[in-house]
Design a protein around this motif. Structure first.
Motif, PDB file in Angstrom:
ATOM      1  N   PHE A   1       0.778  -1.225   0.000  1.00 59.02           N
ATOM      2  CA  PHE A   1       0.000   0.000   0.000  1.00 59.02           C
ATOM      3  C   PHE A   1       0.808   1.272   0.000  1.00 59.02           C
ATOM      4  O   PHE A   1       0.257   2.352   0.112  1.00 59.02           O
TER       5      PHE A   1
ATOM      6  N   TYR B   1     -12.109   4.002  -2.868  1.00 61.20           N
ATOM      7  CA  TYR B   1     -10.651   3.905  -2.795  1.00 61.20           C
ATOM      8  C   TYR B   1     -10.044   4.462  -4.070  1.00 61.20           C
ATOM      9  O   TYR B   1     -10.129   3.849  -5.138  1.00 61.20           O
TER      10      TYR B   1
ATOM     11  N   SER C   1      -6.980   2.194   3.426  1.00 60.59           N
ATOM     12  CA  SER C   1      -5.706   1.451   3.501  1.00 60.59           C
ATOM     13  C   SER C   1      -5.460   0.946   4.917  1.00 60.59           C
ATOM     14  O   SER C   1      -5.077  -0.211   5.118  1.00 60.59           O
TER      15      SER C   1
END
Ligand code: ATP
Ligand code: MG
Length: 330
Positions: free
Chosen positions: A181, A231, A244
């Motif tokens: 991420f 997202y 996240s």
């Protein structure tokens, strides 16, 4: 053989970026190497202005945090960087192999010097010390957060440079990244990473924060004026950062999360996420408290770790000295 090394600075309160970016992975990796070494890098912690009393407290507190997160001194070595002087000695040799333009390109120096009128030389050359940390143990794997990738590339470059200059000595260290991420972002400015040393405490979620504090910080997290949860890190960095974090805690993908919470607006989603985070951090916070009540034990752990680290470092250091020519002909 695999040798795993990584460090963390005693610069302030450990936050969930440190946890999900690095420490969580360290705990898993303890089972996986011949030598597994974690360092509390206090020499790095003085590259920016610091307070001596606070630094001492932070070193002990960080030890408590790492043990509470699951670092086990019987499986890995946990020690304080400044107590092994060879880090500084090796960094001098590496500095002599580094050019100034290469350092000027390092990301951390650029970020951290933004607000400074005069940049301390230590801040500029700190990636060299970081390389010395890694090479002193001939580390092969360096588990770090995504923000450190370029520094590990410098370590790789300098290992190579040393090997071609003085003969094969160091294995190439590779960065091991925990999750895909990138870095966890600041809650106040989702374009910056979450950091221990950022002065605004509302920017980060600390492992030691009480539930009410966590809730309040998440409520105040900067998002945007769209109410659905989606997202999209490019266009919606604030809410995407929350997704996240959610994903790192639960292991669900961002898509799965957005689907699960599609009936919530961002305000409601914040409360939902705060609950999940509080459940995750409660047991860790309680363990930190227990360890903090045993300062003698924490000191003993660091002391024993230092002895073990020194043993490994010394062997490698003798080899380095010989190759560089610190000696006389026999
Ligand atoms: P400082 O502001 O003093 O640099 P920091 O929060 O960046 O503190 P470090 O001690 O520099 O913490 O880094 C410890 C580990 O945590 C490193 O492996 C680093 O890559 C990782 N890390 C730090 N911040 C983040 C973040 N926001 N997201 C993911 N990983 C992170
Ligand atoms: Mg950092």
């Amino acid at each position: 053989p695999k040798t795993i090394f990584s460090g963390i600075q005693p610069t302030g309160s450990v936050h969930i970026g440190n946890y999900f970016g690095a420490i969580e992975n360290w705990v898993k990796l303890q089972e996986n190497g011949e030598n597994v070494i974690w360092s509390i890098v206090d020499m790095h912690a003085i590259t920016l202005q610091h307070n001596s009393t606070e630094l001492k407290e932070n070193i002990l507190k960080l030890t408590a945090v790492l043990l509470a997160c699951g670092i086990d001194p019987n499986k890995s070595i946990l020690f304080q960087q400044s107590s092994v002087s060879m880090h500084a000695e090796l960094s001098w040799i590496l500095a002599c192999l580094t050019t100034m333009p290469r350092l000027a390109h390092q990301p951390q120096y650029k970020e951290k010097s933004q607000t400074l009128k005069d940049v301390p030389l230590g801040l500029y050359i700190y990636p060299i010390l970081q390389t010395a940390d890694i090479l002193l143990y001939k580390a092969t794997h360096v588990p770090v957060g995504e923000d450190q990738v370029q520094h590990i590339q410098l370590a790789e470059h300098l290992a190579q440079k040393f090997n071609t200059t003085y003969g094969e000595t160091f294995p190439m260290p590779i960065a091991v990244i925990n999750k895909d991420f990138g870095r966890i972002k600041s809650l106040r400015d989702p374009l910056q990473k979450m950091s221990k040393s950022e002065s605004d405490t509302k920017s980060r979620l600390n492992l030691t924060d009480e539930p009410a504090v966590l809730l309040n910080k998440i409520k105040k997290a900067v998002t945007d004026f769209t109410s659905v949860v989606s997202y999209d890190p490019e266009n919606r960095p604030g809410v995407s950062n929350l997704v996240s974090i959610h994903s790192m805690i639960t292991g669900m993908s961002p898509e799965e999360i957005c689907k699960e919470v599609k009936h919530l607006n961002t305000g409601q989603y914040k409360l939902f996420l705060a609950d999940i985070l509080i459940d995750k951090l409660n047991p860790i916070r309680e363990k930190i408290q227990l360890y903090m009540n045993q300062p003698k034990y924490l000191q003993k752990v660091l002391h024993e770790g230092t002895q073990k680290a020194k043993d490994i470092a010394f062997k490698n250091w003798l080899e380095v000295k010989d190759k560089v020519g610190y000696g006389t002909p026999i």
